[in-house]
Design a protein around this motif. Structure first.
Motif, PDB file in Angstrom:
ATOM      1  N   THR A 140       0.852  -1.190   0.000  1.00 48.29           N
ATOM      2  CA  THR A 140       0.000   0.000   0.000  1.00 48.29           C
ATOM      3  C   THR A 140       0.888   1.241   0.000  1.00 48.29           C
ATOM      4  OG1 THR A 140      -0.040   0.144   2.411  1.00 48.29           O
ATOM      5  CG2 THR A 140      -1.749  -1.222   1.356  1.00 48.29           C
ATOM      6  N   LEU A 141       0.282   2.384  -0.281  1.00 48.97           N
ATOM      7  CA  LEU A 141       1.041   3.631  -0.220  1.00 48.97           C
ATOM      8  C   LEU A 141       1.589   3.855   1.183  1.00 48.97           C
ATOM      9  CD1 LEU A 141       1.972   6.212  -1.690  1.00 48.97           C
ATOM     10  CD2 LEU A 141      -0.170   7.292  -0.947  1.00 48.97           C
ATOM     11  N   ARG A 142       0.816   3.484   2.190  1.00 49.36           N
ATOM     12  CA  ARG A 142       1.295   3.618   3.572  1.00 49.36           C
ATOM     13  C   ARG A 142       2.585   2.826   3.763  1.00 49.36           C
ATOM     14  NH1 ARG A 142      -1.094   4.918   8.367  1.00 49.36           N
ATOM     15  NH2 ARG A 142      -3.166   4.979   7.392  1.00 49.36           N
ATOM     16  N   GLN A 143       2.622   1.613   3.220  1.00 48.33           N
ATOM     17  CA  GLN A 143       3.803   0.772   3.371  1.00 48.33           C
ATOM     18  C   GLN A 143       4.991   1.319   2.579  1.00 48.33           C
ATOM     19  OE1 GLN A 143       1.684  -2.811   2.165  1.00 48.33           O
ATOM     20  NE2 GLN A 143       2.088  -3.754   4.173  1.00 48.33           N
ATOM     21  N   LEU A 144       4.716   1.877   1.407  1.00 46.59           N
ATOM     22  CA  LEU A 144       5.801   2.486   0.630  1.00 46.59           C
ATOM     23  C   LEU A 144       6.394   3.671   1.380  1.00 46.59           C
ATOM     24  CD1 LEU A 144       4.389   2.467  -3.037  1.00 46.59           C
ATOM     25  CD2 LEU A 144       5.695   0.695  -1.839  1.00 46.59           C
ATOM     26  N   LEU A 145       5.527   4.484   1.972  1.00 51.66           N
ATOM     27  CA  LEU A 145       6.002   5.624   2.751  1.00 51.66           C
ATOM     28  C   LEU A 145       6.784   5.150   3.970  1.00 51.66           C
ATOM     29  CD1 LEU A 145       6.163   8.617   3.500  1.00 51.66           C
ATOM     30  CD2 LEU A 145       3.892   8.391   4.548  1.00 51.66           C
ATOM     31  N   ARG A 146       6.271   4.148   4.659  1.00 52.41           N
ATOM     32  CA  ARG A 146       6.963   3.630   5.836  1.00 52.41           C
ATOM     33  C   ARG A 146       8.344   3.101   5.477  1.00 52.41           C
ATOM     34  NH1 ARG A 146       7.726   4.498  10.986  1.00 52.41           N
ATOM     35  NH2 ARG A 146       8.154   2.615  12.200  1.00 52.41           N
ATOM     36  N   TYR A 147       8.427   2.422   4.343  1.00 55.60           N
ATOM     37  CA  TYR A 147       9.725   1.939   3.868  1.00 55.60           C
ATOM     38  C   TYR A 147      10.675   3.108   3.649  1.00 55.60           C
ATOM     39  CZ  TYR A 147      13.186   0.591   0.359  1.00 55.60           C
ATOM     40  OH  TYR A 147      14.349   0.420  -0.341  1.00 55.60           O
ATOM     41  N   ALA A 148      10.205   4.133   2.943  1.00 55.10           N
ATOM     42  CA  ALA A 148      11.067   5.287   2.657  1.00 55.10           C
ATOM     43  C   ALA A 148      11.546   5.958   3.939  1.00 55.10           C
ATOM     44  CB  ALA A 148      10.321   6.294   1.788  1.00 55.10           C
ATOM     45  N   GLN A 149      10.728   5.923   4.956  1.00 54.61           N
ATOM     46  CA  GLN A 149      11.074   6.566   6.225  1.00 54.61           C
ATOM     47  C   GLN A 149      12.050   5.747   7.059  1.00 54.61           C
ATOM     48  OE1 GLN A 149       7.047   6.828   7.678  1.00 54.61           O
ATOM     49  NE2 GLN A 149       6.887   9.031   7.235  1.00 54.61           N
ATOM     50  N   THR A 150      12.015   4.423   6.917  1.00 56.82           N
ATOM     51  CA  THR A 150      12.731   3.570   7.879  1.00 56.82           C
ATOM     52  C   THR A 150      13.842   2.705   7.292  1.00 56.82           C
ATOM     53  OG1 THR A 150      11.100   1.787   7.622  1.00 56.82           O
ATOM     54  CG2 THR A 150      10.666   3.439   9.341  1.00 56.82           C
ATOM     55  N   VAL A 151      13.899   2.522   5.964  1.00 62.30           N
ATOM     56  CA  VAL A 151      14.937   1.668   5.397  1.00 62.30           C
ATOM     57  C   VAL A 151      16.308   2.213   5.792  1.00 62.30           C
ATOM     58  CG1 VAL A 151      14.972   2.949   3.204  1.00 62.30           C
ATOM     59  CG2 VAL A 151      15.789   0.586   3.277  1.00 62.30           C
ATOM     60  N   PRO A 152      17.223   1.351   6.226  1.00 64.74           N
ATOM     61  CA  PRO A 152      18.569   1.837   6.550  1.00 64.74           C
ATOM     62  C   PRO A 152      19.173   2.572   5.356  1.00 64.74           C
ATOM     63  CG  PRO A 152      18.290  -0.427   7.292  1.00 64.74           C
ATOM     64  CD  PRO A 152      17.087  -0.106   6.473  1.00 64.74           C
ATOM     65  N   VAL A 153      19.686   3.746   5.591  1.00 57.80           N
ATOM     66  CA  VAL A 153      20.145   4.576   4.474  1.00 57.80           C
ATOM     67  C   VAL A 153      21.268   3.905   3.691  1.00 57.80           C
ATOM     68  CG1 VAL A 153      21.830   5.917   5.813  1.00 57.80           C
ATOM     69  CG2 VAL A 153      20.721   6.930   3.790  1.00 57.80           C
ATOM     70  N   ASP A 154      22.111   3.124   4.365  1.00 57.56           N
ATOM     71  CA  ASP A 154      23.181   2.434   3.649  1.00 57.56           C
ATOM     72  C   ASP A 154      22.635   1.418   2.652  1.00 57.56           C
ATOM     73  OD1 ASP A 154      25.204   3.831   4.847  1.00 57.56           O
ATOM     74  OD2 ASP A 154      25.588   2.333   6.412  1.00 57.56           O
ATOM     75  N   GLU A 155      21.418   0.930   2.902  1.00 57.64           N
ATOM     76  CA  GLU A 155      20.804  -0.055   2.019  1.00 57.64           C
ATOM     77  C   GLU A 155      20.367   0.559   0.687  1.00 57.64           C
ATOM     78  OE1 GLU A 155      16.854  -2.805   2.369  1.00 57.64           O
ATOM     79  OE2 GLU A 155      18.309  -3.010   4.002  1.00 57.64           O
ATOM     80  N   ILE A 156      20.144   1.869   0.666  1.00 60.27           N
ATOM     81  CA  ILE A 156      19.691   2.530  -0.568  1.00 60.27           C
ATOM     82  C   ILE A 156      20.725   3.521  -1.108  1.00 60.27           C
ATOM     83  CG2 ILE A 156      17.228   2.238  -0.112  1.00 60.27           C
ATOM     84  CD1 ILE A 156      17.169   5.135   0.891  1.00 60.27           C
ATOM     85  N   ARG A 157      21.931   3.459  -0.561  1.00 62.25           N
ATOM     86  CA  ARG A 157      22.951   4.406  -1.017  1.00 62.25           C
ATOM     87  C   ARG A 157      23.338   4.169  -2.471  1.00 62.25           C
ATOM     88  NH1 ARG A 157      25.203   7.823   2.477  1.00 62.25           N
ATOM     89  NH2 ARG A 157      24.755   6.500   4.271  1.00 62.25           N
ATOM     90  N   PHE A 158      23.047   2.973  -2.995  1.00 64.49           N
ATOM     91  CA  PHE A 158      23.335   2.701  -4.411  1.00 64.49           C
ATOM     92  C   PHE A 158      22.555   3.639  -5.334  1.00 64.49           C
ATOM     93  CE2 PHE A 158      19.650   0.081  -3.398  1.00 64.49           C
ATOM     94  CZ  PHE A 158      18.825   0.275  -4.502  1.00 64.49           C
ATOM     95  N   ILE A 159      21.484   4.253  -4.835  1.00 60.96           N
ATOM     96  CA  ILE A 159      20.698   5.187  -5.652  1.00 60.96           C
ATOM     97  C   ILE A 159      21.553   6.374  -6.096  1.00 60.96           C
ATOM     98  CG2 ILE A 159      18.765   6.838  -5.543  1.00 60.96           C
ATOM     99  CD1 ILE A 159      17.238   4.783  -3.889  1.00 60.96           C
TER     100      ILE A 159
END
Length: 422
Positions: free
Chosen positions: A173-192
């Motif tokens: 859901t959009l809620r889950q997508l937002l929650r992911y963006a808020q809480t995913v460890p930043v090192d996990e998405i640093r490849f962006i």
């Protein structure tokens, strides 16, 4: 690594030029690997979206455009091992040879079905034999290779997977997508950050090139500054100069998302401008970009990869608008309002191929996104009862996609007829 992180990571791909000419060249180059001898004919059959998007599109390292020249370069010079960057290193001599093949009638391109589902059949006939490569569903996904009529490779699961699958992104859901963006460890998405490295280098090439025009005027409008105090003008400059460079066939790659370099540019560079103007942190930018990508992917899985509406503006633009709202402190309710505002504004924008016009579409998308976010942050949105808006953000995104597929199949046919009449 979280599933959503894997989805983003697997979807990001460097692409040199518009992905459709690159995919055509890749398919031909791959077929050439399976046959030797002097060329007699290259024949292509393309679904409508593939045919349309490469029809007048600039080709990397070339001043030529279109399906035939992309296919000719695929035979003359493309390196299939480089995937969508297969035209890297093309020379003036290669272009001359390609033009000669086209002029001699050795390259033939046919329109296949009217469909948003990617399909390329590339056949190479020579003095010694024949080979075909079939691509389905994504720009480099080979489903069959034949040599002299004998199948030497087949991915038999492709059609069943396409028909039966529920895209992983739609389990959220959009809620889950937002929650992911808020809480995913930043090192996990640093490849962006790799997307910013590629897309900003492409933007810089646009400003240096004499072939671009919109780029230089956007730079002038922004006070001849890359980042000015005007956030929206800075965002439009970064985004649309990079798009212009891409569709004109300049030599640097973009980082694509959902199989499109323009999607990847729109989903990222306006957010970078916002972060620079407002001094947001790298972490905030990465989290906003992850959300932008995911919303774009959510819509695209409904609309299809190539359709009659402009996914760059509509899907990537909506994703980018959500990322922009995220940077500005928007809540879940804000994001839902942003999606409603975007759905009610530019959903009807057509796609008439990958070409210079994509620059104007990107300009409109950035403007629409800033307006949608401004109104949403003020608590103003087009209501759920109006137009194609649904009772939830997820339903609205589904409805946006349905407008493209199946909604605009006949529109696709009309667009193609107009383009071929010229």
């Amino acid at each position: 690594m979280k599933e959503l992180t894997k989805l983003i990571c697997s979807d990001m791909r460097p692409a040199l030029g518009v992905t459709e000419p690159g995919a055509i060249a890749f398919a031909v180059a791959k077929a050439k690997e399976h046959v030797s001898g002097e060329l007699e004919e290259v024949r292509l059959v393309l679904n409508s979206g593939m045919y349309k998007n490469a029809f007048t599109c600039g080709i990397p390292n070339s001043h030529e455009v279109g399906n035939e020249h992309a296919a000719a370069l695929g035979f003359v010079a493309a390196n299939a091992k480089k995937g969508l960057e297969c035209l890297d290193g093309v020379t003036a001599a290669d272009n001359r040879k390609a033009r000669e093949l086209v002029k001699a009638g050795r390259i033939n391109v046919d329109l296949g079905d009217i469909s948003s589902r990617i399909h390329i059949l590339a056949e190479v006939k020579t003095s010694e034999g024949q080979a075909t490569v079939t691509i389905r569903d994504s720009h480099t996904h080979i489903t069959e290779i034949t040599e002299n009529g004998k199948t030497v490779y087949a991915d038999e699961s492709s059609d069943k997977t396409f028909a039966d699958r529920k895209p992983a992104i739609h389990r959220y859901t959009l809620r889950q997508l937002l929650r992911y963006a808020q809480t995913v460890p930043v090192d996990e998405i640093r490849f962006i950050n790799k997307a910013y490295d590629l897309n900003l280098a492409l933007f810089e090439q646009a400003l240096e090139s004499r072939r671009t025009s919109f780029s230089h005027h956007l730079y002038k409008k922004n006070g001849q500054r890359i980042i000015s105090d005007n956030e929206q003008l800075s965002a439009s400059l970064l985004c649309n100069a990079a798009i212009e460079a891409r569709v004109l066939g300049l030599s640097r790659p973009a980082m694509s998302i959902t199989g499109s370099g323009a999607h990847g540019i729109i989903a990222t560079l306006p957010l970078y401008a916002s972060a620079r103007v407002n001094h947001y942190s790298e972490e905030q930018l990465l989290r906003a970009t992850a959300l932008s990508y995911l919303v774009c992917m959510y819509i695209k899985e409904y609309s299809g990869k190539l359709s009659a509406f402009c996914g760059c503006a509509i899907a990537a633009g909506t994703g980018m608008a959500c990322g922009l709202a995220f940077l500005k402190g928007g809540t879940l309710k804000t994001l839902a309002s942003v999606i409603q505002n975007m759905a009610s504004s530019i959903t009807g924008m057509i796609c008439d191929g990958g070409n210079h016009g994509c620059t104007m579409k990107g300009i409109v998308a950035v403007d629409a996104a800033y307006q949608a976010v401004d109104f949403a942050l003020a608590g103003i949105a087009i209501g759920k009862t109006h137009g194609i808006n649904g009772q939830s953000a997820e339903q609205t995104m589904r409805n946006i996609g349905r407008i493209a597929s199946p909604g605009m199949v006949e529109t696709e046919d009309v667009i193609l007829n107009i383009m071929r009449e010229k």
